[in-house]
Design a protein around this motif. Structure first.
Motif, PDB file in Angstrom:
ATOM      1  N   ASN A  87       9.893  11.147  -8.407  1.00 18.36           N
ATOM      2  CA  ASN A  87      10.663  11.864  -9.433  1.00 18.36           C
ATOM      3  C   ASN A  87      10.002  13.208  -9.785  1.00 18.36           C
ATOM      4  O   ASN A  87      10.670  14.213 -10.002  1.00 18.36           O
ATOM      5  CB  ASN A  87      10.778  11.009 -10.696  1.00 18.36           C
ATOM      6  CG  ASN A  87      11.677   9.807 -10.434  1.00 18.36           C
ATOM      7  OD1 ASN A  87      12.533   9.872  -9.532  1.00 18.36           O
ATOM      8  ND2 ASN A  87      11.474   8.735 -11.163  1.00 18.36           N
ATOM      9  N   SER A  88       8.639  13.155  -9.809  1.00 20.13           N
ATOM     10  CA  SER A  88       7.925  14.376 -10.227  1.00 20.13           C
ATOM     11  C   SER A  88       7.638  15.301  -9.048  1.00 20.13           C
ATOM     12  O   SER A  88       6.795  16.187  -9.132  1.00 20.13           O
ATOM     13  CB  SER A  88       6.599  13.951 -10.863  1.00 20.13           C
ATOM     14  OG  SER A  88       5.919  13.097  -9.951  1.00 20.13           O
ATOM     15  N   GLY A  89       8.320  15.049  -7.894  1.00 26.26           N
ATOM     16  CA  GLY A  89       8.097  15.863  -6.708  1.00 26.26           C
ATOM     17  C   GLY A  89       7.189  15.155  -5.735  1.00 26.26           C
ATOM     18  O   GLY A  89       6.423  14.269  -6.094  1.00 26.26           O
ATOM     19  N   GLY A  90       7.318  15.570  -4.455  1.00 24.79           N
ATOM     20  CA  GLY A  90       6.506  14.908  -3.443  1.00 24.79           C
ATOM     21  C   GLY A  90       7.156  13.610  -2.972  1.00 24.79           C
ATOM     22  O   GLY A  90       8.198  13.199  -3.464  1.00 24.79           O
ATOM     23  N   ALA A  91       6.515  13.016  -1.972  1.00 30.48           N
ATOM     24  CA  ALA A  91       7.082  11.804  -1.384  1.00 30.48           C
ATOM     25  C   ALA A  91       6.073  10.673  -1.455  1.00 30.48           C
ATOM     26  O   ALA A  91       4.871  10.920  -1.564  1.00 30.48           O
ATOM     27  CB  ALA A  91       7.467  12.057   0.063  1.00 30.48           C
TER      28      ALA A  91
ATOM     29  N   ILE B 131       0.871  -1.185   0.000  1.00 34.92           N
ATOM     30  CA  ILE B 131       0.000   0.000   0.000  1.00 34.92           C
ATOM     31  C   ILE B 131       0.903   1.229   0.000  1.00 34.92           C
ATOM     32  O   ILE B 131       1.868   1.273   0.777  1.00 34.92           O
ATOM     33  CB  ILE B 131      -0.928   0.009   1.233  1.00 34.92           C
ATOM     34  CG1 ILE B 131      -1.820  -1.244   1.188  1.00 34.92           C
ATOM     35  CG2 ILE B 131      -1.763   1.283   1.291  1.00 34.92           C
ATOM     36  CD1 ILE B 131      -2.619  -1.486   2.446  1.00 34.92           C
ATOM     37  N   ALA B 132       0.653   2.168  -0.911  1.00 35.58           N
ATOM     38  CA  ALA B 132       1.504   3.356  -1.010  1.00 35.58           C
ATOM     39  C   ALA B 132       0.641   4.604  -0.844  1.00 35.58           C
ATOM     40  O   ALA B 132      -0.480   4.680  -1.338  1.00 35.58           O
ATOM     41  CB  ALA B 132       2.199   3.388  -2.349  1.00 35.58           C
ATOM     42  N   VAL B 133       1.195   5.578  -0.099  1.00 31.22           N
ATOM     43  CA  VAL B 133       0.522   6.879   0.015  1.00 31.22           C
ATOM     44  C   VAL B 133       1.495   7.901  -0.546  1.00 31.22           C
ATOM     45  O   VAL B 133       2.582   8.074  -0.010  1.00 31.22           O
ATOM     46  CB  VAL B 133       0.188   7.202   1.494  1.00 31.22           C
ATOM     47  CG1 VAL B 133      -0.461   8.567   1.575  1.00 31.22           C
ATOM     48  CG2 VAL B 133      -0.705   6.135   2.083  1.00 31.22           C
ATOM     49  N   SER B 134       1.130   8.503  -1.679  1.00 29.57           N
ATOM     50  CA  SER B 134       2.067   9.465  -2.265  1.00 29.57           C
ATOM     51  C   SER B 134       1.382  10.841  -2.399  1.00 29.57           C
ATOM     52  O   SER B 134       0.161  10.937  -2.399  1.00 29.57           O
ATOM     53  CB  SER B 134       2.580   8.960  -3.611  1.00 29.57           C
ATOM     54  OG  SER B 134       1.547   8.903  -4.533  1.00 29.57           O
ATOM     55  N   ASP B 135       2.241  11.810  -2.425  1.00 31.91           N
ATOM     56  CA  ASP B 135       1.664  13.162  -2.490  1.00 31.91           C
ATOM     57  C   ASP B 135       2.440  13.995  -3.483  1.00 31.91           C
ATOM     58  O   ASP B 135       3.499  13.579  -3.973  1.00 31.91           O
ATOM     59  CB  ASP B 135       1.720  13.810  -1.084  1.00 31.91           C
ATOM     60  CG  ASP B 135       3.117  13.878  -0.559  1.00 31.91           C
ATOM     61  OD1 ASP B 135       3.934  14.663  -1.108  1.00 31.91           O
ATOM     62  OD2 ASP B 135       3.453  13.103   0.410  1.00 31.91           O
ATOM     63  N   THR B 136       1.924  15.133  -3.749  1.00 31.77           N
ATOM     64  CA  THR B 136       2.603  16.055  -4.670  1.00 31.77           C
ATOM     65  C   THR B 136       3.201  17.210  -3.882  1.00 31.77           C
ATOM     66  O   THR B 136       3.285  18.331  -4.341  1.00 31.77           O
ATOM     67  CB  THR B 136       1.588  16.604  -5.699  1.00 31.77           C
ATOM     68  OG1 THR B 136       0.502  17.182  -4.954  1.00 31.77           O
ATOM     69  CG2 THR B 136       1.051  15.528  -6.600  1.00 31.77           C
ATOM     70  N   GLY B 137       3.615  16.873  -2.640  1.00 29.44           N
ATOM     71  CA  GLY B 137       4.062  17.912  -1.717  1.00 29.44           C
ATOM     72  C   GLY B 137       5.515  18.288  -1.878  1.00 29.44           C
ATOM     73  O   GLY B 137       6.107  18.158  -2.941  1.00 29.44           O
ATOM     74  N   THR B 138       6.093  18.642  -0.727  1.00 31.00           N
ATOM     75  CA  THR B 138       7.461  19.179  -0.736  1.00 31.00           C
ATOM     76  C   THR B 138       8.511  18.095  -0.967  1.00 31.00           C
ATOM     77  O   THR B 138       9.648  18.379  -1.355  1.00 31.00           O
ATOM     78  CB  THR B 138       7.761  19.822   0.639  1.00 31.00           C
ATOM     79  OG1 THR B 138       7.441  18.849   1.649  1.00 31.00           O
ATOM     80  CG2 THR B 138       6.956  21.063   0.845  1.00 31.00           C
TER      81      THR B 138
END
Ligand code: ADP
Length: 768
Positions: free
Chosen positions: A749-753, A696-703
């Protein structure tokens, strides 16, 4: 002389009677003899002698030389001839019975005696016997072949006209003896020659005196002759230094006393202060040091051999020419020692008689055996001592090892036990007994030990032991022991199975340790962890409170509005019941919505312990999404969820996993809010990770996470937020690892973690 006639007749009648009896007895006797001969297998009667041999000795029977010669002649005739030879012996004893008159009497006597049994051969032993035969050759066994068996000193005729005489002269042993003694005594200045006064003695002395001329003036010769035995002894006892004595013969002394030469030697030798030498073998052992000899046995044997050849028809003189004598140096070992002559000085081929064996020679076998035994014993003792020492060292080392071992075992609080499978016996150390609550002397039975286990653990332990015995060879397990005092003790036990040569288990050895304290600490940690997690959840609830209050307010507001609308409808005279029913249904629905939100919050806040069970990932993610939906909307974050419908259920605790997901989503939203960018999105995705797990992955477009912080985001109390606690991720990782999963973070790669974790697929599902 005349006899009365009657008497003669009577006698004749008696004689006839006796003759008749004798005849009949003879007949019976012959018959018996014939029968006996048939019984004996037809054996022929003893053969008649084919030859008669007379051995005629010059001297008396007991002259030592005669005894030896006689024996040798007899032995040789007996051994060497197949013919039966009849041997006669006669002794002239010329010393004690001298004179021509005596000889004539003997001649007459022999003539009469051997008239009917004339010898075929005569062996003349000694010069006297030979002279006797030769003097009147025709009268004494005339025409019979003669073997002249002479010793040293016997005269030999220059020329023999009679071809039937075999004469093998014996070499001059006295001369050789003199040579030898002078070599053995190089410092000798005088030689005293002892000789008797009898005719034989004089004769020999005269012959020898001539020989001495060849010695020239090397030494001075003194003749001790014409002396009585007493005088001789006296002279010998006063011999000057550097004198050696040569003894020829002494058949008679000046006092007229007769001896055999050996008896004379016995009488005077002890008196001599100089070493005595003699040339007859019979003197050895009677006072001489030694001499060059021709052994009498050899003389006798050769005479008999010559006789046999002559009797066989060989020519007597030719036979004699083919033979000769060798001299043998012979010594008395005792005299050699007395005069300090070493055996190395003796001529080669010397025979030493009466060697007094040294202790070593006499007992060397015993000495060697004893020494060997002593040595063997000493070696054995040394080996035993060495072994003893090794054993003591080994014992000491074993003791030391045991002490170290028991120290280590005690220090580690280990109890040791050994189960002998063949004898079905169990031994255990005192510590082990203490751990399991058994008295030191109590007999240990497997059943009794199993009874002491906590019922929940009994079966598991038996299974573990059975597996170890069945092939795993070792085991490692933990179980609880119920002590007789009612207490419970956690035991950690390791063991190993020992196999015999055939690979069959014979023994199990094990070490057990009290891990109650560790267990307690683990439990405490678990509780603490759960409490921390709970605190974490409460804190998250705090974060969500506004949004959740809003979410609850919405249905509550709707309920109020619907209730007011329903009141209005009911104030009408004919209220539209269908409308009111629809309003009530909405009220119920809103109430359920508000109740569901409260239930979810209560669940997160209340539950503390881990309760694993199969979970649908879609439902899990859906719960979290419902919890954060309002907050996300308030924070303008777009929440995406992608969970494939065919994902297998995972095994886990719903509340704890919700907490993990919730924490990740809230962090993600914090991160995207921090950017202020247009695209503010948090996504939850689930996918199959191999055959055993779901990721299960939780990814964001954050810092995103700065590279140097990436390694620390799971450290407790690591936070970059002003009001952060830094406990969310450490708690989440603990929860995931407690579920048997992995948990890690990476930057996109596109930002976020993106934070990912795995959960094991529920076995019930995997088995399907
Ligand atoms: P807290 O949220 O109280 O700080 P956490 O343990 O949840 O504690 O997070 C620790 C830190 O990890 C955060 O302070 C933040 O610096 C970093 N972090 C967590 N999630 C993210 C994310 N999605 N993007 C960027 N940084 C993050």
């Amino acid at each position: 002389m005349r006899f009365p006639l009657g008497k003669v007749r009577e006698d004749r009648a008696n004689q006839e009677r006796w003759l008749g009896r004798l005849f009949s007895l003879t007949t019976v006797g012959l018959l018996i003899l014939a029968w006996a001969s048939v019984k004996a297998g037809g054996q022929a009667p003893a053969p008649m002698p084919s030859h008669r041999v007379l051995v005629l000795y010059s001297d008396e029977r007991l002259l030592p030389a005669n005894v030896i010669v006689d024996e040798a002649i007899h032995a040789t005739f007996t051994a060497d001839t197949g013919d039966h030879i009849e041997l006669y012996s006669e002794f002239l004893d010329v010393v004690r019975f001298p004179g021509e008159e005596q000889r004539q009497r003997q001649r007459d006597f022999f003539r009469e005696k051997y008239r009917d049994r004339p010898p075929d051969l005569v062996i003349a032993v000694g010069g006297g016997a030979f002279a006797f035969l030769m003097e009147r050759r025709a009268e004494s066994f005339g025409g019979v072949p003669i073997v002249y068996c002479s010793a040293a000193g016997d005269p030999h005729p220059e020329h023999l006209s009679d071809t039937r005489i075999a004469d093998v002269p014996v070499p001059d042993t006295a001369g050789r003896t003199l040579e030898m003694m002078l070599r053995l005594h190089p410092d000798a200045r005088h030689v005293a020659i002892v000789s008797g006064t009898g005719p034989r003695d004089r004769q020999y002395a005269d012959v020898f005196r001539e020989e001495l001329t060849t010695f020239g003036n090397r030494v001075a010769f003194t003749w001790l002759t014409d002396l009585s035995m007493e005088e001789l002894r006296g002279q010998l006892s006063h011999l000057p230094d550097h004198t050696v004595v040569l003894y020829l013969t002494m058949f008679q002394d000046a006092a007229g006393e007769t001896f055999t030469p050996r008896q004379a030697l016995d009488a005077f030798a002890p008196a001599s202060r100089a070493p005595i030498y003699g040339h007859y073998e019979t003197y050895v052992g009677h006072g001489i040091v030694g001499g060059s000899t021709v052994p009498f046995e050899e003389i006798g044997r050769k005479a008999a051999q010559l006789g046999i050849r002559i009797l066989a028809g060989e020519d007597a003189q030719a036979v004699a020419r083919s033979e000769s004598y060798q001299t043998v140096p012979m010594f008395d070992g005792r005299q050699l020692r007395r005069w300090k002559i070493s055996e190395q000085q003796l001529p080669p081929g010397s025979i030493v008689r009466f060697k007094e064996a040294t202790y070593w020679e006499q007992y060397h076998r015993i000495i060697i055996t004893s020494l060997s035994l002593c040595l063997l014993e000493a070696l054995l003792i040394v080996a035993l001592l060495a072994q003893l020492r090794r054993r003591r060292l080994a014992e000491a080392s074993v003791r030391e090892n045991e002490q170290r071992m028991s120290l280590a075992v005690d220090a580690a609080n280990f109890g040791i036990w050994i189960r002998d499978l063949a004898r079905n016996e169990i031994w255990a150390s005192d510590k082990w007994r203490e751990l399991f609550g058994f008295a030191p002397s109590e007999r240990l039975e497997l059943d009794a030990i199993l009874q002491r286990l906590h019922p929940d653990d009994r079966e598991a332990l038996q299974g573990v032991l059975a597996k170890a015995l069945a092939g795993e060879g070792r085991y490692e397990t933990e179980f609880r022991v119920m002590l007789p005092n009612g207490g419970i003790r956690w035991i950690s036990s390791h063991g190993r199975v020992e196999l015999d040569a055939n690979g069959q288990p014979v023994r199990i050895r094990g070490a057990s340790r009290d891990v109650t304290a560790d267990k307690q600490a683990e439990l405490d940690t678990q509780i603490l962890r759960q409490q921390v997690a709970h605190v974490g959840r409460i804190s998250m609830m705090g974060q969500l409170a506004t949004a959740l209050a809003h979410e609850i307010n919405q249905p509550l507001g709707a309920i109020l509005r619907n209730a007011e609308a329903a009141e209005l409808f009911m104030q009408e005279t004919s209220p539209d019941l269908d409308e009111i029913r629809a309003i009530v249904a909405d009220i119920r629905q809103d109430d359920q919505r508000a109740g569901a939100v409260i239930d979810r919050m209560r669940g997160l806040l209340k539950r503390q312990t881990l309760d694993s069970r199969p979970l649908d990932v879609g439902e899990l993610v859906g719960d979290v999404r419902a919890l954060v939906r309002a907050d996300a909307a308030a924070r303008h974050v777009k929440l995406d969820v992608y969970v494939p419908g065919d994902l297998p259920p995972v095994r886990g605790d719903r509340v704890h996993l919700q907490q993990v997901l919730l924490n990740l989503v809230l962090n993600g939203m914090d991160a995207v809010n921090g950017t202020g960018g247009e695209e503010q999105r948090v996504s939850i995705t689930a996918l199959l990770d191999g055959a055993q797990a779901v990721e299960i992955a939780v990814s964001d477009t954050g810092t995103g996470i700065p590279a140097d912080k990436l390694a620390h985001v799971f450290d407790p109390f690591f936070t970059t937020k002003p009001n952060g606690m830094g406990m969310g991720l450490p708690i989440s990782r603990t929860i995931i690892e407690a579920h048997g999963g992995r948990f890690w973070a990476e930057n996109n790669n596109s930002g976020g973690a993106t934070f990912r974790f795995t959960l094991p697929i529920a076995q019930e599902a995997a088995a399907k």
